[in-house]
Design a protein around this motif. Structure first.
Motif, PDB file in Angstrom:
ATOM      1  N   ALA A   1       0.776  -1.171  -0.012  1.00 19.57           N
ATOM      2  CA  ALA A   1       0.037   0.030  -0.167  1.00 19.57           C
ATOM      3  C   ALA A   1       0.779   1.384   0.128  1.00 19.57           C
ATOM      4  N   MET A   2       2.166   1.238   0.358  1.00 23.97           N
ATOM      5  CA  MET A   2       2.993   2.354   0.348  1.00 23.97           C
ATOM      6  C   MET A   2       3.360   2.876  -0.840  1.00 23.97           C
ATOM      7  N   ARG A   3       3.181   1.787  -1.916  1.00 24.16           N
ATOM      8  CA  ARG A   3       3.518   1.884  -3.356  1.00 24.16           C
ATOM      9  C   ARG A   3       2.816   1.845  -4.201  1.00 24.16           C
ATOM     10  N   VAL A   4       1.334   1.432  -3.960  1.00 23.12           N
ATOM     11  CA  VAL A   4       0.494   0.898  -4.904  1.00 23.12           C
ATOM     12  C   VAL A   4       0.073   2.135  -5.828  1.00 23.12           C
ATOM     13  N   LEU A   5      -0.082   2.136  -6.842  1.00 23.39           N
ATOM     14  CA  LEU A   5      -0.516   3.365  -7.836  1.00 23.39           C
ATOM     15  C   LEU A   5      -1.838   3.176  -8.284  1.00 23.39           C
ATOM     16  N   PRO A   6      -2.614   4.143  -8.860  1.00 24.59           N
ATOM     17  CA  PRO A   6      -3.952   3.811  -9.487  1.00 24.59           C
ATOM     18  C   PRO A   6      -4.154   3.050 -10.344  1.00 24.59           C
ATOM     19  N   GLU A   7      -3.354   2.880 -11.364  1.00 28.53           N
ATOM     20  CA  GLU A   7      -3.382   1.780 -12.389  1.00 28.53           C
ATOM     21  C   GLU A   7      -3.378   0.531 -12.008  1.00 28.53           C
ATOM     22  N   GLU A   8      -2.982   0.148 -10.615  1.00 30.19           N
ATOM     23  CA  GLU A   8      -3.161  -1.370 -10.175  1.00 30.19           C
ATOM     24  C   GLU A   8      -4.468  -1.654  -9.408  1.00 30.19           C
ATOM     25  N   LEU A   9      -5.461  -0.497  -9.308  1.00 33.23           N
ATOM     26  CA  LEU A   9      -6.703  -0.693  -8.878  1.00 33.23           C
ATOM     27  C   LEU A   9      -7.688  -0.811  -9.792  1.00 33.23           C
ATOM     28  N   PRO A  10      -8.948  -1.205  -9.558  1.00 30.68           N
ATOM     29  CA  PRO A  10      -9.980  -1.258 -10.512  1.00 30.68           C
ATOM     30  C   PRO A  10     -10.251   0.071 -11.073  1.00 30.68           C
TER      31      PRO A  10
ATOM     32  N   VAL B   1      -1.024   6.486   4.727  1.00 25.91           N
ATOM     33  CA  VAL B   1      -2.202   7.356   4.529  1.00 25.91           C
ATOM     34  C   VAL B   1      -1.731   8.375   3.596  1.00 25.91           C
ATOM     35  N   LEU B   2      -0.383   9.080   3.896  1.00 25.38           N
ATOM     36  CA  LEU B   2      -0.028  10.017   3.216  1.00 25.38           C
ATOM     37  C   LEU B   2       0.015   9.680   1.483  1.00 25.38           C
ATOM     38  N   HIS B   3       0.686   8.525   1.399  1.00 22.10           N
ATOM     39  CA  HIS B   3       0.786   8.115   0.035  1.00 22.10           C
ATOM     40  C   HIS B   3      -0.580   8.040  -0.674  1.00 22.10           C
ATOM     41  N   LEU B   4      -1.594   7.424  -0.043  1.00 22.97           N
ATOM     42  CA  LEU B   4      -2.977   7.198  -0.788  1.00 22.97           C
ATOM     43  C   LEU B   4      -3.658   8.582  -0.971  1.00 22.97           C
ATOM     44  N   LEU B   5      -3.535   9.258  -0.116  1.00 27.54           N
ATOM     45  CA  LEU B   5      -4.115  10.698  -0.270  1.00 27.54           C
ATOM     46  C   LEU B   5      -3.447  11.505  -1.323  1.00 27.54           C
ATOM     47  N   GLU B   6      -2.246  11.233  -1.616  1.00 24.69           N
ATOM     48  CA  GLU B   6      -1.739  12.111  -2.583  1.00 24.69           C
ATOM     49  C   GLU B   6      -1.938  11.406  -4.025  1.00 24.69           C
ATOM     50  N   VAL B   7      -2.009   9.930  -4.188  1.00 26.63           N
ATOM     51  CA  VAL B   7      -2.187   9.223  -5.617  1.00 26.63           C
ATOM     52  C   VAL B   7      -3.674   9.113  -5.770  1.00 26.63           C
ATOM     53  N   LEU B   8      -4.670   9.126  -4.833  1.00 32.18           N
ATOM     54  CA  LEU B   8      -5.884   8.786  -5.244  1.00 32.18           C
ATOM     55  C   LEU B   8      -6.701  10.087  -4.654  1.00 32.18           C
ATOM     56  N   PRO B   9      -6.714  11.259  -5.502  1.00 34.52           N
ATOM     57  CA  PRO B   9      -7.310  12.307  -5.297  1.00 34.52           C
ATOM     58  C   PRO B   9      -8.650  12.100  -5.284  1.00 34.52           C
ATOM     59  N   SER B  10      -9.461  11.073  -5.718  1.00 35.11           N
ATOM     60  CA  SER B  10     -10.840  10.689  -5.400  1.00 35.11           C
ATOM     61  C   SER B  10     -11.088  10.368  -4.178  1.00 35.11           C
ATOM     62  N   LEU B  11     -10.396   9.968  -3.098  1.00 37.93           N
ATOM     63  CA  LEU B  11     -10.639  10.082  -1.853  1.00 37.93           C
ATOM     64  C   LEU B  11     -11.114  10.940  -1.148  1.00 37.93           C
ATOM     65  N   ARG B  12     -12.460  10.795  -0.542  1.00 37.87           N
ATOM     66  CA  ARG B  12     -13.229  12.117  -0.073  1.00 37.87           C
ATOM     67  C   ARG B  12     -13.107  11.948   1.570  1.00 37.87           C
ATOM     68  N   ASN B  13     -13.087  10.842   2.140  1.00 38.21           N
ATOM     69  CA  ASN B  13     -13.220  10.585   3.674  1.00 38.21           C
ATOM     70  C   ASN B  13     -12.170   9.470   3.903  1.00 38.21           C
TER      71      ASN B  13
END
Length: 281
Positions: free
Chosen positions: A106-115, A135-147
């Motif tokens: 999860a520290m390195r996962v990228l959007p293209e690896e997700l559905p 959590v900082l990595h996911l907030l950065e690479v997934l701007p779709s995260l609202r909550n």
């Protein structure tokens, strides 16, 4: 649907020959009431796509599935990743099609690896040893995260939610504030886990907001934050000398940003750090 309790968790671990390791931060939640509370506190919507990091044996996953459109479970352990769909099929067969398991760090996962459908919420019992970078990595690479609703070590929860001037306010506090409004969402005792950790946990809630309006990039602002807290006892003039090139250059940037050079990093907001970065000569 049936949730997992202590007997089911230990039986699953025994069948899989799983021995929880500190290296992977594996402490499995064995209390159904706790996972229900996490889901309730997350205030999820039926159309949410949730990303869950470190689902482990599936305690929280099973509680999430009935409440949302889908769950994307990111698991680094191949044995646990392979077992999770079978666990969901056994305990919640009507919801199995809502689950996607991604074998990844999860520290390195990228959007293209997700559905293709991007996650709108992060809900997770994060491994203690990597909770902040994850959590900082996911907030950065997934701007779709609202909550975000995460369970972390209690001290980490305090740091993430700390306000300027607090003794525990620091790098995690400022960087989290770049992305979101952050608050403590309640304590969690250590006895809800197996094995029992030697620290308590806490829930942290985050609501996405726009970053500070600034001409500086996130990387430039975070460089100021890192420098300011590298030597907490020093004034900003001294602490930022290496970042600016000289103490005089640091003072110039601080004064241009409207900040007293004799102040310290723990007194500044994320907006203050953004103004400093913007005024570097």
């Amino acid at each position: 649907m049936s949730l997992l309790g202590p007997v089911e968790i230990r039986d699953l671990a025994r069948r899989l020959d799983i021995r929880p390791t500190k290296k992977l931060g594996q402490n499995f939640v064995i209390d159904a009431g706790t996972v229900r509370r996490i889901v309730r506190t997350a205030e999820l919507r039926p159309d949410d796509v949730v990303i869950e990091v470190g689902p482990g044996l599936g305690s929280l996953t099973l509680a999430l599935l009935p409440e949302v459109r889908s769950v994307v479970a990111v698991e680094i352990d191949p044995v646990l990743a392979a077992q999770l769909p079978a666990t969901v099929a056994e305990h919640a067969p009507g919801l199995a099609d809502r689950l996607t398991v991604v074998l990844a760090d999860a520290m390195r996962v990228l959007p293209e690896e997700l559905p293709e459908e991007r996650p709108t919420a992060l809900v997770a019992n994060l491994p203690y040893n990597v909770s902040v970078p994850v959590v900082l990595h996911l907030l950065e690479v997934l701007p779709s995260l609202r909550n975000v609703l995460i369970m972390v070590q209690s001290e980490v929860a305090d740091r993430l939610a700390a306000a300027p001037g607090s003794k525990v306010y620091g790098i995690p506090s400022v960087k989290a504030a770049w992305y979101a409004a952050v608050r403590r969402a309640g304590p969690v005792g250590r006895t809800v886990f197996w094995p029992v950790p030697n620290v308590d946990s806490g829930l942290v809630a985050m609501t996405r907001r726009r970053p500070p309006a600034t001409g500086a990039s996130r990387e430039e602002v975070f460089a100021v934050v890192d420098a300011a807290f590298a030597q907490r006892r020093k004034t900003l003039r001294a602490a930022l000398a290496s970042w600016a090139g000289t103490a005089a250059a640091a003072e110039s940037a601080l004064r241009a940003a409207g900040i007293d050079p004799s102040r310290r990093g723990e007194q500044l907001t994320v907006d203050d750090f953004a103004r400093i970065a913007e005024n570097r000569v």
